[in-house]
Design an enzyme around this catalytic site. Structure first.
Site, PDB file in Angstrom:
ATOM      1  N   LYS A  75       0.835  -1.199   0.000  1.00 48.12           N
ATOM      2  CA  LYS A  75       0.000   0.000   0.000  1.00 48.12           C
ATOM      3  C   LYS A  75       0.869   1.247   0.000  1.00 48.12           C
ATOM      4  O   LYS A  75       1.895   1.294   0.692  1.00 48.12           O
ATOM      5  CB  LYS A  75      -0.912  -0.026   1.235  1.00 48.12           C
ATOM      6  CG  LYS A  75      -1.942   1.083   1.318  1.00 48.12           C
ATOM      7  CD  LYS A  75      -2.811   0.877   2.558  1.00 48.12           C
ATOM      8  CE  LYS A  75      -3.874   1.938   2.736  1.00 48.12           C
ATOM      9  NZ  LYS A  75      -4.720   1.685   3.924  1.00 48.12           N
ATOM     10  N   SER A 150      -9.413   1.588   3.115  1.00 53.96           N
ATOM     11  CA  SER A 150      -8.594   2.412   2.252  1.00 53.96           C
ATOM     12  C   SER A 150      -7.566   1.604   1.468  1.00 53.96           C
ATOM     13  O   SER A 150      -6.960   2.105   0.526  1.00 53.96           O
ATOM     14  CB  SER A 150      -7.883   3.471   3.100  1.00 53.96           C
ATOM     15  OG  SER A 150      -7.010   2.867   4.057  1.00 53.96           O
ATOM     16  N   SER A 174      -9.716  -0.930   7.302  1.00 57.76           N
ATOM     17  CA  SER A 174      -9.168  -0.879   5.950  1.00 57.76           C
ATOM     18  C   SER A 174      -8.466  -2.162   5.524  1.00 57.76           C
ATOM     19  O   SER A 174      -8.202  -2.349   4.334  1.00 57.76           O
ATOM     20  CB  SER A 174      -8.185   0.297   5.827  1.00 57.76           C
ATOM     21  OG  SER A 174      -8.851   1.516   6.038  1.00 57.76           O
TER      22      SER A 174
END
Length: 607
Positions: A75, A150, A174
């Site tokens: 990420k 996210s 997330s």
């Protein structure tokens, strides 16, 4: 993408297997394009040099690299050397990272290969996956539906088979909500178990690095490699073990929210699917279903975004977004900028409130070992989220927002497909440092509920290895003890085990050389077990119980002469600590070996 075990088999049988795997990933990225999954990738040439280095390792030495040649994604709020860390905001990253995050280094040292940085909700603010200037990730099952956020790009990269696993982060869910929407495993470890050094914080005090994988076995391998104490991370924690006798017990207590406190926000099918999952846990996993009121947990969840913890996001990136408003997603800007209105008094009042709620939830936890909830109440289309970005985002976090604030551990797992072919998912939740126990339980349920991995046609049961367990593994933080007399189930002293949270594991028999005696002058009546070399018999019935280590001393302290604790050999060749009798104790005792066990003797005596 094949699992870790499958790739290792390919690499062992095909000298070109690793090179072909990596090139196929880059070929696919070139064909499909970076957006919306990727924000940046490691150049192919650099990764191929990494492949050469790994291939120079002899076959005999590869066992020292548990992630040898395994491709993964990261990420883009986690540092990877020589790539910019944008957190989905280009102007946030002036320079390329000069070193990789602690957790990325751990994975690479184990042989894993970073492919690139994935898309995300900007500054990890959102559970939707649409708040990024790099494009909107959609569910791998339908382009019109959200991927969840996210950690959107990380979940999608695993769900569509680009990589074997990916790192995300998890503050409010997330690492779990995107797992449901893309039909993969989402591992939210114990806070601090994976270092956050080199991670752009959202809410530093409750953030954690998360893992997306195709199976629980893969997640377990990755977790065992990635964890490690980091002195440069003030929230890093040493690995500890929470007593988990329930994972080796023949039955565990599974808490599920009462129907009146469940929420699906208008979706009826997910509620029906959740009921089916509950039934599966009861019938296939032998779980004892215990309903509880979710209200106290929901109150905790509300504090994360409707309380001063949201101000922690401003502490992380507030100054930057004030100076670069034109580069910030409007919803992200609105959430973070409004947090300035909270005062220090608000913070302390909320701290008092959460301590009160912790006591309330702790009382509820006394009734069950693990909690089972839907991962998310429902899913939404991208259009729906764009029309109501904050309200619907809040709904998505109904079952996730409380977990980190209460220092719990969670595993999100696929739970089948809906009639519209969108995935449903559930989450097991338990105390911190129960990570491996939860993974074992989740693996069992995953194999009961799912057919395929991600959106592929790869069959879960026939193509992947299940996660195995050892009864005496130290991480369960339990002591296995064999009982043959008054501590047996339903007998007078069994309560001494139960009140110490001990759990029944199994029933078996001792080796044939053991003899059983009814002792004199004991209250309640007790037998004595002793091994006599050369004795022939069918063995004595024995129950194995798991008692948490913290209660062992108080339990042993209850044992009075002539009973003692020693090694008992079982009829399968294994041994266990258990109740024995001193030789002096059987001088006036009655030999009852021929009954085969204490309960049989008592039944015969009553008859």
């Amino acid at each position: 993408m094949p699992t870790i075990g499958e790739l290792h088999e390919v690499y062992s049988n095909n000298p070109n297997g690793l090179l072909q795997t990596i090139n196929s990933i880059y070929d696919r990225i070139e064909k499909e394009g970076l957006k919306p999954i990727w924000i940046s990738i490691v150049p192919r040439e650099k990764v191929l040099k990494r492949v050469e280095e790994l291939l120079s390792i002899s076959q005999d030495d590869r066992d020292a690299y548990p992630l040898f040649g395994i491709p993964f994604a990261v990420k883009d709020n986690i540092d990877v050397i020589d790539l910019k860390t944008t957190a989905a905001c280009s102007s946030f990253a002036d320079e390329k990272a000069t070193k990789s995050a602690f957790v990325v280094c751990k994975l690479e040292e184990a042989g894993a290969i970073v492919i690139g940085k994935t898309n995300m909700d900007q500054f990890a603010t959102g559970l939707v996956g649409i708040r990024s200037p790099f494009g909107i990730c959609s569910s791998v099952f339908h382009k019109n539906f959200i991927s969840g956020g996210s950690s959107s790009g990380s979940a999608v990269s695993v769900g569509n088979g680009l990589v074997t696993f990916a790192l995300g982060t998890d503050t409010a869910g997330s690492g779990r909500v995107p797992a449901m929407f893309n039909n993969v495993i989402g591992m939210k470890p114990t806070r601090g178990l994976l270092s956050c050094s080199g991670v752009v914080p959202a809410c530093r005090s409750v953030d954690c690095v998360s893992i997306f994988a195709e199976t629980c076995k893969d997640a377990s391998i990755i977790l065992s490699v990635a964890h490690g104490y980091d002195e440069n991370d003030p929230y890093s924690r040493q690995l500890s073990f929470c007593s988990s006798p329930w994972i080796i017990s023949s039955k565990f207590r599974c808490g599920v929210p009462t129907k009146s406190t469940r929420q699906f926000f208008g979706d009826t099918e997910n509620g029906e699917l959740f009921e089916k999952v509950i039934k599966t846990v009861e019938t296939e996993l032998n779980g004892e279903i215990i309903e509880f009121d979710l209200t106290s947990f929901v109150k905790v969840a509300n504090l994360l975004y409707k309380g001063p913890w949201v101000a922690e996001r401003y502490a992380s990136v507030g100054k930057f977004i004030d100076e670069h408003q034109s580069d910030i997603d409007p919803t992200v800007f609105s959430i973070i900028s409004k947090s300035k209105s909270y005062s220090a008094v608000d913070v302390f009042n909320s701290m008092y409130e959460i301590e009160k709620l912790k006591k309330e939830t702790k009382e509820l936890w006394k009734n069950f070992d693990v909690m089972l909830v839907p991962t998310a109440p429902r899913t939404f289309t991208i259009d729906q989220i764009q029309q109501s970005p904050i309200e619907l985002n809040t709904q998505l976090g109904f079952y996730t927002n409380f977990v980190n604030l209460l220092d719990l551990t969670a595993i999100a797992l696929p739970a089948g497909l809906r009639q519209d072919h969108l995935p449903f998912g559930v989450t097991f939740i338990s105390h911190s440092f129960t990570d491996q126990a939860l993974l074992l339980l989740a693996d069992r349920l995953h194999r009961c509920l799912s057919t395929f991995i991600g959106c592929s046609t790869t069959h879960l049961l026939s193509n992947t290895q299940k996660l195995s367990m050892k009864e005496n593994d130290e991480q369960w933080n339990c002591f296995l003890i064999g009982v043959v007399g008054a501590h047996l189930s339903d007998l007078p002293l069994n309560y001494q085990l139960i009140e110490r949270n001990a759990r029944f594991v199994r029933k078996c028999r001792t080796h044939q050389e053991y003899r059983l005696y009814a002792l004199s002058n004991t209250n309640p009546c007790k037998p004595g077990l002793i091994r006599v070399n050369g004795s022939q018999g069918s063995g004595i019935e024995i129950e194995i119980w798991a008692i948490p280590n913290e209660y062992l001393a108080s339990f042993v302290n209850l044992i009075s002469s002539p009973l003692t604790i020693g090694n008992i050999l079982l009829d399968d060749g294994q041994s266990v600590k258990g109740f024995l009798v001193e030789s002096s104790g059987i001088e006036t005792a009655k030999d009852i070996t021929h009954f085969g066990g204490w309960k049989a003797y008592l039944n015969a005596s009553e008859g």
